[in-house]
Design a protein around this motif. Sequence first.
Motif, PDB file in Angstrom:
ATOM      1  N   VAL A 652       0.822  -1.224   0.000  1.00 54.14           N
ATOM      2  CA  VAL A 652       0.000   0.000   0.000  1.00 54.14           C
ATOM      3  C   VAL A 652       0.850   1.265   0.000  1.00 54.14           C
ATOM      4  O   VAL A 652       0.666   2.180  -0.812  1.00 54.14           O
ATOM      5  CB  VAL A 652      -0.967   0.004   1.202  1.00 54.14           C
ATOM      6  CG1 VAL A 652      -1.559   1.403   1.404  1.00 54.14           C
ATOM      7  CG2 VAL A 652      -2.093  -0.999   0.981  1.00 54.14           C
ATOM      8  N   ARG A 653       1.840   1.349   0.900  1.00 49.85           N
ATOM      9  CA  ARG A 653       2.608   2.590   1.031  1.00 49.85           C
ATOM     10  C   ARG A 653       3.448   2.864  -0.217  1.00 49.85           C
ATOM     11  O   ARG A 653       3.609   4.012  -0.629  1.00 49.85           O
ATOM     12  CB  ARG A 653       3.474   2.556   2.288  1.00 49.85           C
ATOM     13  CG  ARG A 653       2.639   2.444   3.577  1.00 49.85           C
ATOM     14  CD  ARG A 653       3.291   3.042   4.785  1.00 49.85           C
ATOM     15  NE  ARG A 653       4.675   2.668   4.976  1.00 49.85           N
ATOM     16  CZ  ARG A 653       5.101   1.538   5.544  1.00 49.85           C
ATOM     17  NH1 ARG A 653       4.206   0.635   5.942  1.00 49.85           N
ATOM     18  NH2 ARG A 653       6.379   1.297   5.705  1.00 49.85           N
ATOM     19  N   ASP A 654       3.966   1.796  -0.815  1.00 50.04           N
ATOM     20  CA  ASP A 654       4.731   1.979  -2.052  1.00 50.04           C
ATOM     21  C   ASP A 654       3.836   2.485  -3.177  1.00 50.04           C
ATOM     22  O   ASP A 654       4.226   3.358  -3.971  1.00 50.04           O
ATOM     23  CB  ASP A 654       5.393   0.672  -2.470  1.00 50.04           C
ATOM     24  CG  ASP A 654       6.563   0.310  -1.570  1.00 50.04           C
ATOM     25  OD1 ASP A 654       7.121   1.238  -0.938  1.00 50.04           O
ATOM     26  OD2 ASP A 654       6.907  -0.886  -1.488  1.00 50.04           O
ATOM     27  N   ARG A 655       2.627   1.935  -3.260  1.00 50.97           N
ATOM     28  CA  ARG A 655       1.700   2.365  -4.305  1.00 50.97           C
ATOM     29  C   ARG A 655       1.269   3.824  -4.096  1.00 50.97           C
ATOM     30  O   ARG A 655       1.128   4.589  -5.047  1.00 50.97           O
ATOM     31  CB  ARG A 655       0.474   1.441  -4.333  1.00 50.97           C
ATOM     32  CG  ARG A 655       0.746   0.095  -4.995  1.00 50.97           C
ATOM     33  CD  ARG A 655      -0.510  -0.737  -5.062  1.00 50.97           C
ATOM     34  NE  ARG A 655      -0.820  -1.382  -3.785  1.00 50.97           N
ATOM     35  CZ  ARG A 655      -2.053  -1.751  -3.398  1.00 50.97           C
ATOM     36  NH1 ARG A 655      -3.084  -1.492  -4.190  1.00 50.97           N
ATOM     37  NH2 ARG A 655      -2.238  -2.362  -2.251  1.00 50.97           N
ATOM     38  N   ILE A 656       1.068   4.190  -2.817  1.00 53.49           N
ATOM     39  CA  ILE A 656       0.688   5.580  -2.510  1.00 53.49           C
ATOM     40  C   ILE A 656       1.810   6.535  -2.883  1.00 53.49           C
ATOM     41  O   ILE A 656       1.589   7.600  -3.468  1.00 53.49           O
ATOM     42  CB  ILE A 656       0.326   5.710  -1.011  1.00 53.49           C
ATOM     43  CG1 ILE A 656      -1.061   5.111  -0.761  1.00 53.49           C
ATOM     44  CG2 ILE A 656       0.388   7.169  -0.545  1.00 53.49           C
ATOM     45  CD1 ILE A 656      -1.497   5.138   0.682  1.00 53.49           C
ATOM     46  N   LYS A 657       3.032   6.140  -2.538  1.00 60.39           N
ATOM     47  CA  LYS A 657       4.190   6.975  -2.848  1.00 60.39           C
ATOM     48  C   LYS A 657       4.327   7.164  -4.356  1.00 60.39           C
ATOM     49  O   LYS A 657       4.614   8.270  -4.842  1.00 60.39           O
ATOM     50  CB  LYS A 657       5.445   6.330  -2.267  1.00 60.39           C
ATOM     51  CG  LYS A 657       6.691   7.188  -2.365  1.00 60.39           C
ATOM     52  CD  LYS A 657       7.851   6.529  -1.647  1.00 60.39           C
ATOM     53  CE  LYS A 657       9.095   7.401  -1.688  1.00 60.39           C
ATOM     54  NZ  LYS A 657      10.244   6.751  -0.987  1.00 60.39           N
ATOM     55  N   LYS A 658       4.112   6.102  -5.106  1.00 60.72           N
ATOM     56  CA  LYS A 658       4.217   6.162  -6.561  1.00 60.72           C
ATOM     57  C   LYS A 658       3.123   7.048  -7.149  1.00 60.72           C
ATOM     58  O   LYS A 658       3.349   7.798  -8.108  1.00 60.72           O
ATOM     59  CB  LYS A 658       4.122   4.748  -7.134  1.00 60.72           C
ATOM     60  CG  LYS A 658       4.338   4.681  -8.630  1.00 60.72           C
ATOM     61  CD  LYS A 658       4.313   3.229  -9.116  1.00 60.72           C
ATOM     62  CE  LYS A 658       4.524   3.141 -10.627  1.00 60.72           C
ATOM     63  NZ  LYS A 658       4.496   1.730 -11.091  1.00 60.72           N
ATOM     64  N   ALA A 659       1.929   6.972  -6.548  1.00 55.22           N
ATOM     65  CA  ALA A 659       0.796   7.758  -7.051  1.00 55.22           C
ATOM     66  C   ALA A 659       0.890   9.229  -6.626  1.00 55.22           C
ATOM     67  O   ALA A 659       0.232  10.092  -7.214  1.00 55.22           O
ATOM     68  CB  ALA A 659      -0.516   7.156  -6.555  1.00 55.22           C
ATOM     69  N   GLY A 660       1.695   9.503  -5.573  1.00 51.13           N
ATOM     70  CA  GLY A 660       1.828  10.878  -5.095  1.00 51.13           C
ATOM     71  C   GLY A 660       0.607  11.375  -4.372  1.00 51.13           C
ATOM     72  O   GLY A 660       0.308  12.579  -4.368  1.00 51.13           O
ATOM     73  N   THR A 661      -0.145  10.463  -3.746  1.00 51.62           N
ATOM     74  CA  THR A 661      -1.352  10.835  -3.003  1.00 51.62           C
ATOM     75  C   THR A 661      -1.205  10.381  -1.557  1.00 51.62           C
ATOM     76  O   THR A 661      -0.186   9.823  -1.147  1.00 51.62           O
ATOM     77  CB  THR A 661      -2.591  10.174  -3.627  1.00 51.62           C
ATOM     78  OG1 THR A 661      -2.439   8.742  -3.547  1.00 51.62           O
ATOM     79  CG2 THR A 661      -2.746  10.585  -5.081  1.00 51.62           C
ATOM     80  N   MET A 685      -6.414   4.246   3.493  1.00 51.77           N
ATOM     81  CA  MET A 685      -5.590   5.369   3.963  1.00 51.77           C
ATOM     82  C   MET A 685      -4.673   4.872   5.077  1.00 51.77           C
ATOM     83  O   MET A 685      -5.155   4.400   6.127  1.00 51.77           O
ATOM     84  CB  MET A 685      -6.481   6.496   4.506  1.00 51.77           C
ATOM     85  CG  MET A 685      -7.357   7.160   3.455  1.00 51.77           C
ATOM     86  SD  MET A 685      -8.451   8.418   4.163  1.00 51.77           S
ATOM     87  CE  MET A 685      -9.615   7.374   5.058  1.00 51.77           C
ATOM     88  N   PRO A 686      -3.356   4.969   4.898  1.00 53.93           N
ATOM     89  CA  PRO A 686      -2.433   4.551   5.958  1.00 53.93           C
ATOM     90  C   PRO A 686      -2.295   5.638   7.025  1.00 53.93           C
ATOM     91  O   PRO A 686      -2.410   6.831   6.749  1.00 53.93           O
ATOM     92  CB  PRO A 686      -1.117   4.342   5.209  1.00 53.93           C
ATOM     93  CG  PRO A 686      -1.202   5.243   4.033  1.00 53.93           C
ATOM     94  CD  PRO A 686      -2.645   5.352   3.669  1.00 53.93           C
TER      95      PRO A 686
END
Length: 709
Positions: A652-661, A685-686
């Motif tokens: 999850v956190r890697d995907r969020i970081k990649k998406a910039g959200t 939401m983490p």
Amino acid sequence: MRKKRDSFMAEERYHIDELTGLHSLTGILEHLQGHGEFAACLNTVIIYINVMNFKSFNQRYGFSGGNDFIKGIAMEILGVFPNELVARASGDHFIILSNSLMQNEISERLDKLREIAHKYEKGLVMRIKAGVYLARGDEEDPVVMIDRAKAACDDIIRVYDRDTNFYSDELENRNRLRQYVLDNFETAFNNRYFKVYYQKEVRTLTRNVCGYEALARWMDPEFGIISPGLFIEVLEDVRLVHKLDTYIIEQVCADLRKDIEQGHNVEPVSVNLSRLDFELCDILGEVDKCREKYDIPKYLLNIEITESAVASGADFLGDQIKSFRNAGYEVWMDDFGAGYSSFNNLKSYDFDVVKIDMNFLREFQTNKKSRVILANIVDMAKELGIHTIAEGVETEEQYEFLKRIGCEKLQGFLFGKPEPLNDSGEKATNVGEHCESMEIRNYYDKIGEINLLGNTPLRPKTMEVFNNLPIAILEVDENEMNMLYMNNAYVTFLNTIGIANMEEVNKRLKNVELPDVKGLKDITQKAESSLTSRAEADYIAGGSVVNSKVRFISRQGNKASFALVSRNVTLYSDGHLADSVQAAMAHIFNQYFRVDIFDDEGTVENIFLKGEQIAISDRVKSAEKAVKTYAELYIKKSEIERFISFYDMSTVRDRIKKAGTDYLVDHFHSSSLENAGRMQMYMIMPFYYNNKWKYISCSRYADEMVGTN
């Protein structure tokens, strides 16, 4: 001719000061009374210089160090006054003789000399006082010129904020009056020319009279009223001031006895003591004797000692002050802040009251710094358990300000000038006034102990420095944040959101993924770009709503500093706000048909559920199994694999970081019987809580997000 020149040179050598190479006093007198270039004339200027604090310099650095200082100052005087005749009169006293200096030039050169002389101070304050005499042409003897220059210098020895003084008619008249005081003191004393004038003190909260100060006045048949500023100084110089002070104390006791017997209002009276009173007599014994003679209670006599007396280095005064207080008298420090070592005196001596010097109020309108200083004096005194009174109050604006900062008592022309007793023997200022009864005095004194300027007005005084406002200093270096400072109150605030100390919060600040860290960074950027250099925002940290106010302080290259004041709104807000937060959270939850919490340990828990679905976490704690079970029950079969991949918490956190959200969102069709084919939105939401990553999962129907007409 040669013999005459050799004789002159030999005579000059005889009049040279051995230490400095300057002329001696005898030498300069020879020139002044002679017929050469520096003989007395209408253009003659005499400058008499006295270097203050030289005794302390000698004590610290020895005679050798003192001699070096004198030689250095002598050299600088010659440099600043190259065309004048310079002499060393004695010790640290110098005389400059000129026939060409103009008045404005004199002041400029003396200022230059003082600036240069700082390099010789070695950490001590060595002020250069100068008296200047400009020839008038009426001097019977040129020596008088030096006497008058010295008199002008002596006149400002005790004046803190004045270093150059020109001899004037006013000074001449004052010196004549000083001599009159010396010659006629005994006569004035025997004929009772000294009178007591009373100036009232008022309670700030009520404006009622709560006391008086007894002031000595010399009512002379020839000169009229002679200023106490003059005769007290003269009496101190000739060591007779104790006779005046004991006389005034006896008169005060006699007046108090009359007030008591005649049924007049009786308030405490403060009497002033000189430092010399403690040296020249048993002043406590004298006060007790007067008080007992007229049967006056101790609480009706307060003892005032000027700060200059305490600061004079008389260590024995500490024991004397203690003796008065142990005997039951209140001891007040008069003229607090008049230019002496105020804070050191409060540390070294015990006082019941400090009387704040009137000079602060003289600059009340023109210098706003005086208001800050006044407030800090009151704040400091209250923290030390000392009561406060301000003198020199002349306007309603001053009164309102002093009331607002918590100064307890006031004195000044706004409430009345010093006046003698009237014909009936009563204090004229007391007639028709509302006066404070002795029974209620302690009541108001207790109120006065509350520090209206402090952050802890309800806390008992323990002499501990404490601030309950959570304050921290944050430094941002490009993208890295670090706390430089935090007070104890800020550490307490951190504890409420699960952070133990500054070390732990700095470790947390390095994790830029955390929503609260990102939120804090955003506030700092807003503060720096704001016109007011301030910003404020709420964010979630440790499961609580946190409010932070941020002020931009400074930037140097990549580094920027900020001041923070933070509070836990959820924990410490008022009941109304807490209820509002709770209602808002309930409303937010109600927008979803389910809310679940996942964590990095592979577990899941359902915290909100409405509609036909079941709380799977009640049956299965494993997040992986729960997601798979949920997908089989409620997600369209062709989308199950994508759904399970979406809920892979390890990515999850890697995907969020990649998406910039700050969150992930995806949509899936429902397979439940009741809502088959209906589009659903799933959000993850983490957040970081109790040193662990957790993930909030919210689910709602996509069509409910579209507004209806």
